[in-house]
Write a protein that holds these residues in place. Structure first.
Motif, PDB file in Angstrom:
ATOM      1  N   ALA A   1       0.844  -1.193   0.000  1.00  0.00           N
ATOM      2  CA  ALA A   1       0.000   0.000   0.000  1.00  0.00           C
ATOM      3  C   ALA A   1       0.877   1.240   0.000  1.00  0.00           C
ATOM      4  N   PRO A   2       0.434   2.317  -0.644  1.00  0.00           N
ATOM      5  CA  PRO A   2       1.221   3.554  -0.631  1.00  0.00           C
ATOM      6  C   PRO A   2       1.478   4.026   0.786  1.00  0.00           C
ATOM      7  N   GLU A   3       2.623   4.662   0.963  1.00  0.00           N
ATOM      8  CA  GLU A   3       3.014   5.121   2.296  1.00  0.00           C
ATOM      9  C   GLU A   3       1.961   6.029   2.919  1.00  0.00           C
ATOM     10  N   ALA A   4       1.334   6.885   2.085  1.00  0.00           N
ATOM     11  CA  ALA A   4       0.421   7.883   2.635  1.00  0.00           C
ATOM     12  C   ALA A   4      -0.969   7.329   2.902  1.00  0.00           C
ATOM     13  N   GLU A   5      -1.288   6.086   2.462  1.00  0.00           N
ATOM     14  CA  GLU A   5      -2.662   5.620   2.560  1.00  0.00           C
ATOM     15  C   GLU A   5      -3.057   5.143   3.959  1.00  0.00           C
ATOM     16  N   PRO A   6      -2.419   4.097   4.536  1.00  0.00           N
ATOM     17  CA  PRO A   6      -2.854   3.669   5.867  1.00  0.00           C
ATOM     18  C   PRO A   6      -2.660   4.780   6.893  1.00  0.00           C
ATOM     19  N   VAL A   7      -3.729   5.104   7.610  1.00  0.00           N
ATOM     20  CA  VAL A   7      -3.682   6.194   8.587  1.00  0.00           C
ATOM     21  C   VAL A   7      -3.156   5.647   9.906  1.00  0.00           C
ATOM     22  N   PRO A   8      -2.050   6.176  10.428  1.00  0.00           N
ATOM     23  CA  PRO A   8      -1.493   5.619  11.666  1.00  0.00           C
ATOM     24  C   PRO A   8      -2.237   6.048  12.919  1.00  0.00           C
ATOM     25  N   ALA A   9      -3.126   7.022  12.826  1.00  0.00           N
ATOM     26  CA  ALA A   9      -3.818   7.522  14.011  1.00  0.00           C
ATOM     27  C   ALA A   9      -4.966   6.593  14.388  1.00  0.00           C
ATOM     28  N   PRO A  10      -5.358   6.564  15.670  1.00  0.00           N
ATOM     29  CA  PRO A  10      -6.522   5.760  16.069  1.00  0.00           C
ATOM     30  C   PRO A  10      -7.779   6.213  15.339  1.00  0.00           C
ATOM     31  N   ALA A  11      -8.727   5.296  15.182  1.00  0.00           N
ATOM     32  CA  ALA A  11      -9.985   5.612  14.503  1.00  0.00           C
ATOM     33  C   ALA A  11     -10.807   6.524  15.403  1.00  0.00           C
ATOM     34  N   ASP A  12     -11.034   7.758  14.960  1.00  0.00           N
ATOM     35  CA  ASP A  12     -11.724   8.745  15.788  1.00  0.00           C
ATOM     36  C   ASP A  12     -13.171   8.966  15.382  1.00  0.00           C
ATOM     37  N   SER A  13     -13.695   8.157  14.504  1.00  0.00           N
ATOM     38  CA  SER A  13     -15.097   8.267  14.105  1.00  0.00           C
ATOM     39  C   SER A  13     -15.637   6.855  13.881  1.00  0.00           C
ATOM     40  N   TRP A  14     -16.972   6.750  13.922  1.00  0.00           N
ATOM     41  CA  TRP A  14     -17.561   5.438  13.726  1.00  0.00           C
ATOM     42  C   TRP A  14     -17.371   4.953  12.301  1.00  0.00           C
ATOM     43  N   ALA A  15     -17.322   5.860  11.345  1.00  0.00           N
ATOM     44  CA  ALA A  15     -17.055   5.439   9.965  1.00  0.00           C
ATOM     45  C   ALA A  15     -15.670   4.795   9.864  1.00  0.00           C
ATOM     46  N   ALA A  16     -14.678   5.420  10.508  1.00  0.00           N
ATOM     47  CA  ALA A  16     -13.332   4.846  10.502  1.00  0.00           C
ATOM     48  C   ALA A  16     -13.291   3.528  11.266  1.00  0.00           C
ATOM     49  N   ARG A  17     -14.056   3.448  12.366  1.00  0.00           N
ATOM     50  CA  ARG A  17     -14.065   2.196  13.134  1.00  0.00           C
ATOM     51  C   ARG A  17     -14.696   1.057  12.333  1.00  0.00           C
ATOM     52  N   ARG A  18     -15.768   1.357  11.605  1.00  0.00           N
ATOM     53  CA  ARG A  18     -16.401   0.309  10.809  1.00  0.00           C
ATOM     54  C   ARG A  18     -15.458  -0.197   9.711  1.00  0.00           C
ATOM     55  N   ARG A  19     -14.759   0.711   9.074  1.00  0.00           N
ATOM     56  CA  ARG A  19     -13.815   0.291   8.035  1.00  0.00           C
ATOM     57  C   ARG A  19     -12.662  -0.500   8.644  1.00  0.00           C
ATOM     58  N   THR A  20     -12.187  -0.054   9.811  1.00  0.00           N
ATOM     59  CA  THR A  20     -11.120  -0.800  10.486  1.00  0.00           C
ATOM     60  C   THR A  20     -11.601  -2.183  10.910  1.00  0.00           C
ATOM     61  N   ALA A  21     -12.859  -2.264  11.385  1.00  0.00           N
ATOM     62  CA  ALA A  21     -13.408  -3.564  11.786  1.00  0.00           C
ATOM     63  C   ALA A  21     -13.493  -4.505  10.585  1.00  0.00           C
ATOM     64  N   ALA A  22     -13.894  -3.987   9.423  1.00  0.00           N
ATOM     65  CA  ALA A  22     -13.956  -4.829   8.226  1.00  0.00           C
ATOM     66  C   ALA A  22     -12.572  -5.351   7.864  1.00  0.00           C
ATOM     67  N   TRP A  23     -11.573  -4.450   7.918  1.00  0.00           N
ATOM     68  CA  TRP A  23     -10.202  -4.889   7.610  1.00  0.00           C
ATOM     69  C   TRP A  23      -9.700  -5.906   8.636  1.00  0.00           C
ATOM     70  N   PHE A  24      -9.926  -5.625   9.926  1.00  0.00           N
ATOM     71  CA  PHE A  24      -9.408  -6.487  10.993  1.00  0.00           C
ATOM     72  C   PHE A  24     -10.023  -7.880  10.882  1.00  0.00           C
ATOM     73  N   THR A  25     -11.318  -7.934  10.605  1.00  0.00           N
ATOM     74  CA  THR A  25     -11.984  -9.233  10.448  1.00  0.00           C
ATOM     75  C   THR A  25     -11.450  -9.978   9.225  1.00  0.00           C
ATOM     76  N   LEU A  26     -11.283  -9.252   8.126  1.00  0.00           N
ATOM     77  CA  LEU A  26     -10.740  -9.882   6.927  1.00  0.00           C
ATOM     78  C   LEU A  26      -9.310 -10.369   7.151  1.00  0.00           C
ATOM     79  N   HIS A  27      -8.512  -9.517   7.802  1.00  0.00           N
ATOM     80  CA  HIS A  27      -7.102  -9.855   8.046  1.00  0.00           C
ATOM     81  C   HIS A  27      -6.984 -11.102   8.912  1.00  0.00           C
ATOM     82  N   LEU A  28      -7.675 -11.099  10.075  1.00  0.00           N
ATOM     83  CA  LEU A  28      -7.555 -12.230  10.983  1.00  0.00           C
ATOM     84  C   LEU A  28      -8.268 -13.466  10.450  1.00  0.00           C
ATOM     85  N   GLY A  29      -9.383 -13.275   9.736  1.00  0.00           N
ATOM     86  CA  GLY A  29     -10.090 -14.430   9.178  1.00  0.00           C
ATOM     87  C   GLY A  29      -9.256 -15.144   8.133  1.00  0.00           C
TER      88      GLY A  29
END
Length: 413
Positions: free
Chosen positions: A62-90
């Protein structure tokens, strides 16, 4: 693995005498029960995005600038992170399990025809270990390894494609970044205008004063002394303003903070410095002088000072030592009309400070002073006026060059 073990413990408690490790179906059930726990973790713990962004930067392309290193500060960001985390661990659980199980099975199949001891064992998961099936075992083992490699590559490619979309900035993040860039550009433009107006006017005034002093060096020593004193004062004042602006650049001030600078309270000193160069400057203040010069909002007073300063600098650069008239007036409902005869609109917050700078226009066929630089003074005045909700216009009228700026008297602190 922790989520899977937790799910197997829950199944053992819920279903007595069940051993998920001996039944593939129950293992899949434990795997399915673990996935909602993974999703809930990412939804409830914002730092998960920080952890997963670091992993994606290392393991994905992934491009260096794409993954955001900051914690998810909104529910939209949390939902996207949850989708990635589930996909990654699954996917990771499936690939890990296959990587543990398939290589030993492939090794058994490859060596099965060559090992009588292995043929004596019951390999129920393969089938008949005698006859033609025995000699197809090496090919089956190689096929298993190839399938594992393809599965690993496919899982990695899928995660690689999904990382920017799920761990990258949300639309709100992109909007905030765009606003931050716009604020930084606005701050840079504001500082550039401050430097242009303060330093540009000072250099024009110093050049005019020095030229006037050189012209009357032998005939009027008193004027030369006044001109040299004005040059000294101009250089000292401009050095202070320059240090203040450059200090903001060095210290990284907030973009929204306007740089400190002189206000209309120091207008008399500006006019006196200009007069010291032999330029007759007349100031007319219509209306209560205290209201015009003393009680204006700080930002409005500072911008008005810079506008007058740049208007005088334009006159010095392009017309030379010609009489200049500066006018400050209030145009609004508390007065019957402005300097141009226009009346107010009837609301107190519609009152405007009208700044006019006039000087004789050079004839079309007359001598012209050489023009240097980019000629951004009038544009800077227009930008200052627009930032305060006002307007600016300049042009030749009846043989005179006139700059007119109207600034609303709203509190722009």
């Amino acid at each position: 693995m922790p989520y899977f073990l937790l799910a197997t413990v829950a199944m053992s408690v819920a279903v007595p005498d069940s051993d998920p490790f001996r039944h593939p179906g129950r293992q899949l059930a434990a795997y399915a029960l673990a996935l909602p726990l993974v999703t809930a973790t990412a939804l409830l713990l914002p730092p998960v995005r920080t952890l997963e962004s670091a992993a994606a930067r290392v393991l994905c392309t992934a491009p260096e600038a794409e993954p955001v290193p900051a914690p998810a500060d909104s529910w939209a960001a949390r939902r996207r992170t949850a989708a990635w985390f589930t996909l990654h661990l699954g996917l990771g659980a499936l690939v890990s399990g296959a990587s543990l199980a398939i290589p030993p099975a492939a090794a058994v199949l490859v060596t099965l025809p060559l090992s009588p001891g292995l043929r004596k064992l019951d390999w129920g998961w393969y089938g008949d270990t005698a006859g033609a099936a025995l000699w197809t075992a090496p090919a089956a083992g190689a096929a298993l390894l190839a399938a594992l490699a393809a599965a690993v590559w496919g899982a990695g490619a899928l995660l690689d494609r999904c990382a920017p979309a799920l761990l990258g900035p949300t639309p709100a993040d992109r909007l905030a970044a765009a606003e931050a860039r716009a604020a930084a550009l606005a701050a840079r433009d504001r500082l550039a205008r401050e430097l242009h107006d303060s330093v540009g006017h000072a250099l024009s005034a110093v050049a005019l004063q020095a030229g006037a002093a050189r012209t009357v060096l032998d005939s009027d020593p008193a004027f030369v002394r006044r001109a040299l004193a004005a040059i000294e004062e101009t250089a000292r004042r401009t050095t202070g303003e320059l240090d203040a602006v450059l200090g903001m650049l060095r210290d990284g001030e907030e973009p929204s903070r306007a740089p400190a600078g002189p206000t209309l309270a120091g207008l008399d000193g500006l006019l006196e410095t200009t007069r010291a160069g032999g330029v007759p400057v007349a100031l007319t203040a219509s209306g209560p002088a205290a209201e015009i010069l003393g009680t204006l909002p700080v930002l409005l007073s500072r911008e008005a000072y810079r506008i007058v300063q740049e208007g005088l600098a334009n006159a010095l650069r392009h017309a030379g030592r010609v009489p200049v008239a500066v006018s400050l007036a209030l145009d609004g409902p508390d007065r019957p009309g402005g300097p141009d005869g226009s009346g107010g609109s009837g609301r107190p917050d519609d009152r405007k400070l009208v700044i006019t700078v006039e000087n004789p226009a050079l004839p079309e066929d007359g001598p012209r002073r050489p023009r240097r630089g980019g000629g951004t003074g009038l544009r800077g005045i227009g930008e200052r006026a627009a930032a305060l909700g006002g307007s600016a216009e300049a042009g030749a009228y009846d043989g005179r060059w006139r700059l007119t700026v109207r600034l609303p008297l709203r509190d722009n602190r």
